[in-house]
Design a protein around this motif. Structure first.
Motif, PDB file in Angstrom:
ATOM      1  N   ALA A 173      -3.282  10.707 -13.653  1.00 28.23           N
ATOM      2  CA  ALA A 173      -3.911  11.489 -12.595  1.00 28.23           C
ATOM      3  C   ALA A 173      -4.077  10.650 -11.346  1.00 28.23           C
ATOM      4  CB  ALA A 173      -5.280  11.984 -13.060  1.00 28.23           C
ATOM      5  N   PRO A 174      -3.646  11.169 -10.209  1.00 31.31           N
ATOM      6  CA  PRO A 174      -3.888  10.451  -8.971  1.00 31.31           C
ATOM      7  C   PRO A 174      -5.346  10.544  -8.564  1.00 31.31           C
ATOM      8  CG  PRO A 174      -2.882  12.563  -8.519  1.00 31.31           C
ATOM      9  CD  PRO A 174      -2.925  12.416 -10.010  1.00 31.31           C
ATOM     10  N   ALA A 175      -5.783   9.538  -7.850  1.00 30.54           N
ATOM     11  CA  ALA A 175      -7.139   9.597  -7.308  1.00 30.54           C
ATOM     12  C   ALA A 175      -7.117  10.506  -6.094  1.00 30.54           C
ATOM     13  CB  ALA A 175      -7.611   8.200  -6.915  1.00 30.54           C
ATOM     14  N   VAL A 176      -7.610  11.708  -6.247  1.00 29.33           N
ATOM     15  CA  VAL A 176      -7.502  12.713  -5.195  1.00 29.33           C
ATOM     16  C   VAL A 176      -8.611  12.504  -4.171  1.00 29.33           C
ATOM     17  CG1 VAL A 176      -7.417  15.160  -4.682  1.00 29.33           C
ATOM     18  CG2 VAL A 176      -6.476  14.309  -6.826  1.00 29.33           C
ATOM     19  N   THR A 177      -8.267  11.858  -3.090  1.00 28.68           N
ATOM     20  CA  THR A 177      -9.203  11.649  -1.992  1.00 28.68           C
ATOM     21  C   THR A 177      -8.471  11.869  -0.692  1.00 28.68           C
ATOM     22  OG1 THR A 177      -8.692   9.297  -1.964  1.00 28.68           O
ATOM     23  CG2 THR A 177     -10.591   9.957  -3.256  1.00 28.68           C
ATOM     24  N   ALA A 185      -5.011   4.471   5.297  1.00 34.20           N
ATOM     25  CA  ALA A 185      -5.510   4.180   3.946  1.00 34.20           C
ATOM     26  C   ALA A 185      -4.363   4.050   2.969  1.00 34.20           C
ATOM     27  CB  ALA A 185      -6.475   5.275   3.494  1.00 34.20           C
ATOM     28  N   VAL A 186      -3.620   2.972   3.085  1.00 34.87           N
ATOM     29  CA  VAL A 186      -2.524   2.666   2.174  1.00 34.87           C
ATOM     30  C   VAL A 186      -2.891   1.376   1.474  1.00 34.87           C
ATOM     31  CG1 VAL A 186      -0.066   2.157   1.997  1.00 34.87           C
ATOM     32  CG2 VAL A 186      -0.879   3.806   3.685  1.00 34.87           C
ATOM     33  N   ALA A 187      -2.454   1.204   0.220  1.00 38.02           N
ATOM     34  CA  ALA A 187      -2.793   0.017  -0.535  1.00 38.02           C
ATOM     35  C   ALA A 187      -2.435  -1.236   0.249  1.00 38.02           C
ATOM     36  CB  ALA A 187      -2.058   0.033  -1.873  1.00 38.02           C
ATOM     37  N   THR A 188      -3.373  -2.192   0.289  1.00 35.08           N
ATOM     38  CA  THR A 188      -3.146  -3.402   1.069  1.00 35.08           C
ATOM     39  C   THR A 188      -2.447  -4.483   0.269  1.00 35.08           C
ATOM     40  OG1 THR A 188      -5.353  -4.181   0.444  1.00 35.08           O
ATOM     41  CG2 THR A 188      -5.150  -2.964   2.514  1.00 35.08           C
ATOM     42  N   SER A 189      -2.341  -4.298  -1.028  1.00 37.48           N
ATOM     43  CA  SER A 189      -1.660  -5.271  -1.878  1.00 37.48           C
ATOM     44  C   SER A 189      -0.588  -4.561  -2.673  1.00 37.48           C
ATOM     45  CB  SER A 189      -2.662  -5.928  -2.835  1.00 37.48           C
ATOM     46  OG  SER A 189      -1.987  -6.636  -3.853  1.00 37.48           O
ATOM     47  N   ALA A 190       0.536  -5.256  -2.903  1.00 34.69           N
ATOM     48  CA  ALA A 190       1.632  -4.638  -3.643  1.00 34.69           C
ATOM     49  C   ALA A 190       1.199  -4.250  -5.040  1.00 34.69           C
ATOM     50  CB  ALA A 190       2.818  -5.600  -3.702  1.00 34.69           C
ATOM     51  N   THR A 191       0.273  -5.030  -5.649  1.00 36.63           N
ATOM     52  CA  THR A 191      -0.159  -4.732  -7.006  1.00 36.63           C
ATOM     53  C   THR A 191      -1.337  -3.762  -7.025  1.00 36.63           C
ATOM     54  OG1 THR A 191      -1.565  -6.702  -6.978  1.00 36.63           O
ATOM     55  CG2 THR A 191       0.660  -6.939  -7.867  1.00 36.63           C
ATOM     56  N   ASP A 192      -1.910  -3.469  -5.887  1.00 34.77           N
ATOM     57  CA  ASP A 192      -3.027  -2.533  -5.778  1.00 34.77           C
ATOM     58  C   ASP A 192      -2.473  -1.171  -5.401  1.00 34.77           C
ATOM     59  OD1 ASP A 192      -5.465  -1.354  -5.620  1.00 34.77           O
ATOM     60  OD2 ASP A 192      -5.967  -2.196  -3.650  1.00 34.77           O
ATOM     61  N   LEU A 193      -1.893  -0.502  -6.375  1.00 34.03           N
ATOM     62  CA  LEU A 193      -1.219   0.767  -6.103  1.00 34.03           C
ATOM     63  C   LEU A 193      -2.230   1.906  -6.142  1.00 34.03           C
ATOM     64  CD1 LEU A 193       2.121   0.436  -8.099  1.00 34.03           C
ATOM     65  CD2 LEU A 193       1.714   0.070  -5.670  1.00 34.03           C
ATOM     66  N   ARG A 194      -2.810   2.182  -5.016  1.00 34.63           N
ATOM     67  CA  ARG A 194      -3.760   3.286  -4.922  1.00 34.63           C
ATOM     68  C   ARG A 194      -3.018   4.561  -4.560  1.00 34.63           C
ATOM     69  NH1 ARG A 194      -7.870   0.975  -0.701  1.00 34.63           N
ATOM     70  NH2 ARG A 194      -6.862  -1.059  -0.769  1.00 34.63           N
ATOM     71  N   ASP A 195      -3.323   5.624  -5.290  1.00 35.32           N
ATOM     72  CA  ASP A 195      -2.751   6.916  -4.939  1.00 35.32           C
ATOM     73  C   ASP A 195      -3.253   7.326  -3.561  1.00 35.32           C
ATOM     74  OD1 ASP A 195      -1.618   6.891  -7.447  1.00 35.32           O
ATOM     75  OD2 ASP A 195      -3.198   8.114  -8.337  1.00 35.32           O
ATOM     76  N   VAL A 196      -2.425   8.042  -2.843  1.00 33.86           N
ATOM     77  CA  VAL A 196      -2.721   8.370  -1.451  1.00 33.86           C
ATOM     78  C   VAL A 196      -2.627   9.878  -1.236  1.00 33.86           C
ATOM     79  CG1 VAL A 196      -1.995   8.069   0.952  1.00 33.86           C
ATOM     80  CG2 VAL A 196      -1.821   6.151  -0.659  1.00 33.86           C
TER      81      VAL A 196
END
Length: 280
Positions: free
Chosen positions: A37-41, A47-58
């Motif tokens: 499930a993506p983090a729906v925000t 607001a894009v992930a600032t680290s390659a390993t920090d894959l935050r859903d957008v």
């Protein structure tokens, strides 16, 4: 035909379908779906992930564009793989944002849209496969398909590419022939089912067969999108080659796939990778 806007509620509902348990596609029989499930925000464009390993859903929702990107959990365990996925997503996002600057000038009343649901196709300590079946809409009757696959070797920390697997031109030509034969057969069956008049049938087959021949010529780029079909023993029993719309058929035919069994592939697989396959 003018494409209706994708409303925010519908878009969020689309992303939320990824939260259904058991959506990982670890066998070829299961459909490609988002693996988690993506983090729906609702996030601003920055607001894009600032680290390659920090894959935050957008999720971004503005009058000019709507963007949804969701990543599978498995990618975060492999930083180099995460980097590849993030690079692909950011390139698609940057292209959409650039196009959105001229949306009103282009006369589009609907917001532009980017949907990228990355999904885990298979995961083991020796082999990971991730896919994305997304789209980008920047006007017109329909969006442009964004279809891609990544096959990752965790123990080597590298992506397995078709040029690695099949380094010899003769091997790629043989695989090209096998794939082409299946596509031609499937095309004939579809056209027969339409029961076209003989003259029209000939014309349809002529044009469609040419698209198949052009899109499956033995060029590594034509076979760059593939996913492993893994047997119960953990070894690859075959490869599924994925062809986006327009490569081997019109948009209406959608994404097409062809499965080639390991027994047909092995004579052409590089020695370093034969142990990954059944019979190798």
């Amino acid at each position: 035909m003018r494409r209706p806007p994708l409303r925010a509620s519908l878009f969020l509902a689309l992303l939320a379908t990824a939260s259904v348990p058991g959506c990982k596609r670890e066998s070829p029989e299961q459909p490609a779906m988002p693996a988690k499930a993506p983090a729906v925000t609702t996030a601003p464009a920055t607001a894009v992930a600032t680290s390659a390993t920090d894959l935050r859903d957008v999720t971004e929702n503005t009058p000019d564009y709507v963007i949804g990107i969701s990543y599978p959990a498995v990618a975060s365990r492999y930083p180099a793989l995460a980097t590849e996925l993030k690079r692909y997503a950011e390139a698609a996002r940057a292209e959409l944002l650039e196009a959105a600057k001229g949306r009103e000038k282009a006369g589009s009343s609907a917001p532009y849209e980017l949907v990228l649901p990355f999904s885990e196709l298979y995961a083991s300590p020796t082999l990971v496969a991730v896919g994305v079946d997304g789209s980008s809409y920047t006007g017109g009757a329909h969006g442009a398909p964004l279809i891609a696959r990544w096959v990752w070797l965790p123990q080597q920390g590298k992506q397995l590419r078709i040029g690695d697997l099949v380094p010899d031109a003769g091997g790629l030509e043989a695989i090209s022939g096998l794939v082409r034969e299946q596509l031609h057969t499937a095309l004939s069956q579809r056209v027969d089912a339409d029961e076209l008049p003989p003259a029209e049938r000939v014309e349809v087959l002529k044009g469609a067969n040419k698209m198949i021949d052009d899109g499956t010529s033995p060029d590594p780029e034509h076979f760059s999108q593939f996913e492993p079909l893994v047997g119960a023993n953990g070894r690859i029993r075959g490869l599924r080659f994925v062809f986006a719309p327009y490569q081997v058929g019109p948009y209406s035919d959608g994404t097409q796939t062809v499965e080639v069994p390991a027994a047909s592939l092995l004579p052409h697989i590089a020695p370093a990778y034969r142990s990954l396959f059944e019979g190798g």
